[in-house]
Design a protein around this motif. Structure first.
Motif, short mmCIF file in Angstrom:
data_model
loop_
_atom_site.label_atom_id
_atom_site.label_comp_id
_atom_site.label_asym_id
_atom_site.label_seq_id
_atom_site.Cartn_x
_atom_site.Cartn_y
_atom_site.Cartn_z
N GLY A 135 -54.88 31.63 22.89
CA GLY A 135 -54.37 31.61 24.25
C GLY A 135 -52.95 32.13 24.32
N SER A 136 -52.56 32.63 25.49
CA SER A 136 -51.21 33.21 25.65
C SER A 136 -50.17 32.17 26.03
N ASP A 137 -50.60 30.92 26.31
CA ASP A 137 -49.67 29.89 26.78
C ASP A 137 -50.27 28.52 26.45
N THR A 140 -53.87 27.75 28.08
CA THR A 140 -55.03 28.44 27.51
C THR A 140 -55.26 28.02 26.06
N THR A 182 -59.53 36.26 23.33
CA THR A 182 -58.21 35.91 23.85
C THR A 182 -58.30 35.43 25.29
N ASP A 184 -56.01 34.67 28.83
CA ASP A 184 -54.72 34.91 29.48
C ASP A 184 -54.87 34.71 30.99
N THR A 186 -51.90 33.46 32.75
CA THR A 186 -50.53 33.44 33.26
C THR A 186 -49.96 34.85 33.40
N GLN A 187 -50.79 35.85 33.10
CA GLN A 187 -50.39 37.26 33.19
C GLN A 187 -49.18 37.56 32.30
N HIS A 188 -49.22 36.97 31.11
CA HIS A 188 -48.21 37.25 30.09
C HIS A 188 -48.94 37.52 28.76
N PRO A 189 -49.60 38.67 28.67
CA PRO A 189 -50.44 38.93 27.49
C PRO A 189 -49.69 39.47 26.28
N LEU A 192 -50.46 38.34 22.84
CA LEU A 192 -51.83 38.56 22.38
C LEU A 192 -52.12 40.01 22.00
N THR A 210 -59.34 37.15 31.35
CA THR A 210 -58.01 37.39 31.89
C THR A 210 -58.02 37.58 33.39
#
Length: 262
Positions: A135-137, A140, A182, A184, A186-189, A192, A210
């Motif tokens: 996860g990116s955060d 996730t 993966t 995502d 939070t739109q901060h990939p 990843l 995503t």
């Protein structure tokens, strides 16, 4: 599965043919169609007090291929006009925004939840030696842990990571027959993208869930795109977290249905 089926109407038409167990399943579906549409077969079996095979058999009695098709048609029958009126206490307190955010995100993504993407990703999972879910955060990553526990119970080897540094450490063990998933929302990939790029150089399969197009989607073999439109901003990420859980439910359901048919 293209033609729309009114599941509840089918239940009423056939109710005289049902056994006691089938009547119990029929009553639960009639009373809780939305819950049935987003719950895994194992959860439904526990809630109703029957076996998963009984639920699968019930779907076939209705003329459907399996429980996934039953859930699909239940979900297809929903639209915004069907949504229940929010309780006055919620409407006056502002908590209705939480409810509306959850309802909106599930309705916006019914097609993907019930579509071929779930089937394809389930096949990727079955064919993989090891499955990495990153996860990116923090949100996730929690969803990744949930997926890990459920896929592990189905006999899969699943690896997750608690931080970007841990992800990079795990990537040293990638092999060509592994699957890298993966997450995502939070739109901060950015954290990843290098992980997936490395997976591709090693010929791993890659998939992403995503809410935006990015280099991450370009690198991935398959993309489950989340529709995040019309969601109250304050509760957006909470709603998307619940949607990720629904995706995990759908994957678990598909994998269980494959096990039952083997």
């Amino acid at each position: 599965m293209d033609n729309k089926v009114d599941v509840v109407s089918q239940i009423f038409k056939k109710h005289e043919q049902f056994s006691d167990v089938e009547l119990r399943i029929a009553q639960f579906i009639s009373d809780n169609p939305r819950l049935v549409a987003i719950s895994s077969i194992s959860k439904l079996a526990k809630m109703i007090g029957v076996s998963t095979s009984s639920i699968s058999r019930f779907a076939r009695i209705l003329g459907l291929e399996n429980i996934r098709e039953l859930k699909f048609h239940l979900a297809q029958s929903f639209n915004r006009a069907d949504l229940p009126t929010v309780d006055a206490r919620l409407a006056t307190s502002g908590y209705n925004l939480i409810y509306e955010s959850l309802s909106t995100v599930l309705l916006n993504n019914v097609t993907t939840l019930s579509g071929s993407h779930i089937t394809i990703l389930s096949r990727f999972i079955e064919e993989a030696d090891n499955i990495y879910i990153f996860g990116s955060d923090p949100i996730t990553r929690l969803c990744a842990e949930d997926a890990k526990l459920r896929l592990f119970e189905l006999g899969n080897v699943v690896i997750t990571a608690e931080s970007p540094q841990h992800m990079h450490a795990c990537s040293r063990n990638f092999r060509s027959n592994d699957l890298v998933i993966t997450l995502d929302i939070t739109q901060h990939p950015d954290t990843l993208i290098p992980i997936v790029a490395k997976a591709k150089t090693l010929e791993c399969r890659t998939a992403v869930i995503t809410s935006q197009l990015s280099e991450l989607t370009n690198l991935s073999d398959m993309v489950l795109a989340i529709n995040a439109q019309d969601i109250e901003k304050t509760y957006k990420y909470n709603a998307l977290r619940h949607l990720l859980t629904a995706y995990i439910d759908a994957l678990e359901l598909e994998l269980l249905s494959r096990i039952e048919t083997k």
